[in-house]
Design a protein around this motif. Structure first.
Motif, mmCIF file in Angstrom:
data_model
loop_
_atom_site.group_PDB
_atom_site.id
_atom_site.type_symbol
_atom_site.label_atom_id
_atom_site.label_comp_id
_atom_site.label_asym_id
_atom_site.label_seq_id
_atom_site.Cartn_x
_atom_site.Cartn_y
_atom_site.Cartn_z
ATOM 1 N N ILE A 61 40.834 41.613 42.850
ATOM 2 C CA ILE A 61 40.459 41.494 41.446
ATOM 3 C C ILE A 61 38.990 41.097 41.320
ATOM 4 O O ILE A 61 38.229 41.692 40.562
ATOM 5 C CB ILE A 61 41.363 40.472 40.732
ATOM 6 N N LEU A 62 38.583 40.078 42.071
ATOM 7 C CA LEU A 62 37.198 39.619 41.978
ATOM 8 C C LEU A 62 36.226 40.687 42.476
ATOM 9 O O LEU A 62 35.138 40.861 41.910
ATOM 10 C CB LEU A 62 37.023 38.332 42.788
ATOM 11 N N ARG A 63 36.617 41.420 43.515
ATOM 12 C CA ARG A 63 35.762 42.499 44.026
ATOM 13 C C ARG A 63 35.512 43.539 42.929
ATOM 14 O O ARG A 63 34.390 44.016 42.733
ATOM 15 C CB ARG A 63 36.402 43.158 45.244
ATOM 16 N N SER A 64 36.591 43.903 42.230
ATOM 17 C CA SER A 64 36.457 44.881 41.157
ATOM 18 C C SER A 64 35.574 44.348 40.034
ATOM 19 O O SER A 64 34.731 45.067 39.488
ATOM 20 C CB SER A 64 37.834 45.252 40.597
ATOM 21 N N ARG A 65 35.763 43.092 39.683
ATOM 22 C CA ARG A 65 34.974 42.498 38.605
ATOM 23 C C ARG A 65 33.492 42.406 38.985
ATOM 24 O O ARG A 65 32.609 42.615 38.148
ATOM 25 C CB ARG A 65 35.524 41.110 38.259
ATOM 26 N N ILE A 66 33.219 42.104 40.237
ATOM 27 C CA ILE A 66 31.826 42.068 40.698
ATOM 28 C C ILE A 66 31.242 43.465 40.666
ATOM 29 O O ILE A 66 30.116 43.691 40.197
ATOM 30 C CB ILE A 66 31.753 41.465 42.115
ATOM 31 N N ALA A 67 32.007 44.452 41.154
ATOM 32 C CA ALA A 67 31.519 45.834 41.184
ATOM 33 C C ALA A 67 31.246 46.360 39.786
ATOM 34 O O ALA A 67 30.329 47.160 39.578
ATOM 35 C CB ALA A 67 32.530 46.735 41.898
ATOM 36 N N GLU A 68 32.029 45.915 38.798
ATOM 37 C CA GLU A 68 31.871 46.386 37.426
ATOM 38 C C GLU A 68 30.788 45.623 36.666
ATOM 39 O O GLU A 68 30.470 45.960 35.534
ATOM 40 C CB GLU A 68 33.206 46.262 36.681
ATOM 41 N N GLY A 69 30.218 44.595 37.296
ATOM 42 C CA GLY A 69 29.126 43.861 36.672
ATOM 43 C C GLY A 69 29.541 42.706 35.794
ATOM 44 O O GLY A 69 28.695 42.093 35.133
ATOM 45 N N PHE A 70 30.840 42.366 35.755
ATOM 46 C CA PHE A 70 31.255 41.212 34.967
ATOM 47 C C PHE A 70 30.668 39.922 35.532
ATOM 48 O O PHE A 70 30.364 38.993 34.792
ATOM 49 C CB PHE A 70 32.789 41.116 34.919
ATOM 50 N N PHE A 71 30.543 39.867 36.860
ATOM 51 C CA PHE A 71 29.877 38.760 37.519
ATOM 52 C C PHE A 71 28.629 39.333 38.204
ATOM 53 O O PHE A 71 28.719 39.909 39.285
ATOM 54 C CB PHE A 71 30.784 38.108 38.560
ATOM 55 N N PRO A 72 27.464 39.226 37.599
ATOM 56 C CA PRO A 72 26.261 39.873 38.139
ATOM 57 C C PRO A 72 25.671 39.106 39.309
ATOM 58 O O PRO A 72 26.009 37.937 39.548
ATOM 59 C CB PRO A 72 25.305 39.865 36.943
ATOM 60 N N PRO A 73 24.784 39.746 40.066
ATOM 61 C CA PRO A 73 24.124 39.083 41.190
ATOM 62 C C PRO A 73 23.433 37.795 40.752
ATOM 63 O O PRO A 73 22.781 37.740 39.711
ATOM 64 C CB PRO A 73 23.102 40.127 41.654
ATOM 65 N N GLY A 74 23.619 36.748 41.554
ATOM 66 C CA GLY A 74 23.026 35.456 41.265
ATOM 67 C C GLY A 74 23.895 34.526 40.454
ATOM 68 O O GLY A 74 23.582 33.338 40.297
ATOM 69 N N GLU A 75 25.024 35.023 39.940
ATOM 70 C CA GLU A 75 25.887 34.178 39.107
ATOM 71 C C GLU A 75 26.752 33.270 39.974
ATOM 72 O O GLU A 75 27.323 33.696 40.972
ATOM 73 C CB GLU A 75 26.785 35.039 38.223
#
Length: 235
Positions: free
Chosen positions: A30-44
């Protein structure tokens, strides 16, 4: 940068996916998908308590999921600060493309005799074209990732699929930072279709060379754009 409300809201919706067999691997998915979709952007920074509550999982389960994603180079743990979505270096972007070229071109060149099962590629190309018509360039980016995952899926190898899932998720960390997604993704809509049509015609070697040129050009473009952003950030 703290975890955003939009990211937590999405996780709350994903809670139902865990069911009664909640595991660290499923949380990581789930988290991998959310990161890939930009919900959690780099640096967050990923707020452990808030995410654990949103998903309804224990702290130990969440920490194990974080550990898995850190191993995949999507997250980074900073001592006394917490867990953050990784920010790629320019060298990381170039290395990702080297890996993609090795794997994707080998998959296409190693295909057997046609016809090939191209439903996934066809759906991804059509989805990207529809997203472009609507001006949805993040949607184009997602369709492009689906195209390349479907391409690798032609090999019928679960190990290769797993490898490329991580590589492409890591690549999207760079995509989310680039401030002109249209310029980044639009040129490859036509090239995806060219690769698809070459495979549909059974022209495996032509498809491989089209893919190789595509990846080389995409690498050069993204490394240049990403390098400028990194240089500006350090200035």
């Amino acid at each position: 940068m703290a975890t955003t409300d939009s990211g937590l809201g999405g996780l709350a919706e994903d809670r139902a996916l865990l069911g009664r067999t909640s595991t660290a691997e499923r949380v990581a998915d789930i988290l991998r998908s959310r990161i890939a979709e930009g919900f959690f952007p780099p640096g967050e920074r990923l707020a452990e308590d808030a995410i654990g509550k949103a998903l309804g999982v224990s702290r130990n389960t969440l920490r194990e999921a974080f550990r898995l994603l850190t191993h995949e180079r999507l997250l980074v743990h900073e001592l006394n600060r917490g867990v953050f979505v990784r920010v790629l270096a320019v060298e990381d972007v170039a290395d990702i493309y080297r890996t993609r070229r090795l794997v994707e071109c080998a998959v296409v060149q190693g295909l057997g005799e046609p016809p090939y099962r191209l439903e996934g590629l066809d759906a991804a190309v059509s989805g990207g074209e529809r997203a472009a018509e609507q001006g949805d360039w993040q949607g184009v980016s997602t369709a492009n990732i689906h195209f390349h995952r479907a391409l690798v899926g032609l090999a019928g190898s679960a190990r290769t699929d797993e490898l490329m899932r991580g590589v492409l998720a890591e690549l999207r960390l760079a995509f989310h930072v680039v401030d002109d997604p249209r310029r980044l993704h639009q040129p490859y809509l036509v090239r995806n279709r060219e690769i698809l049509e070459a495979l549909r015609a059974g022209e495996r070697t032509r498809a491989m060379w089209l893919l190789a040129g595509y990846l080389d050009d995409s690498r050069a473009q993204l490394v240049e754009a990403y390098g400028k952003l990194v240089a500006d950030a350090l200035a």
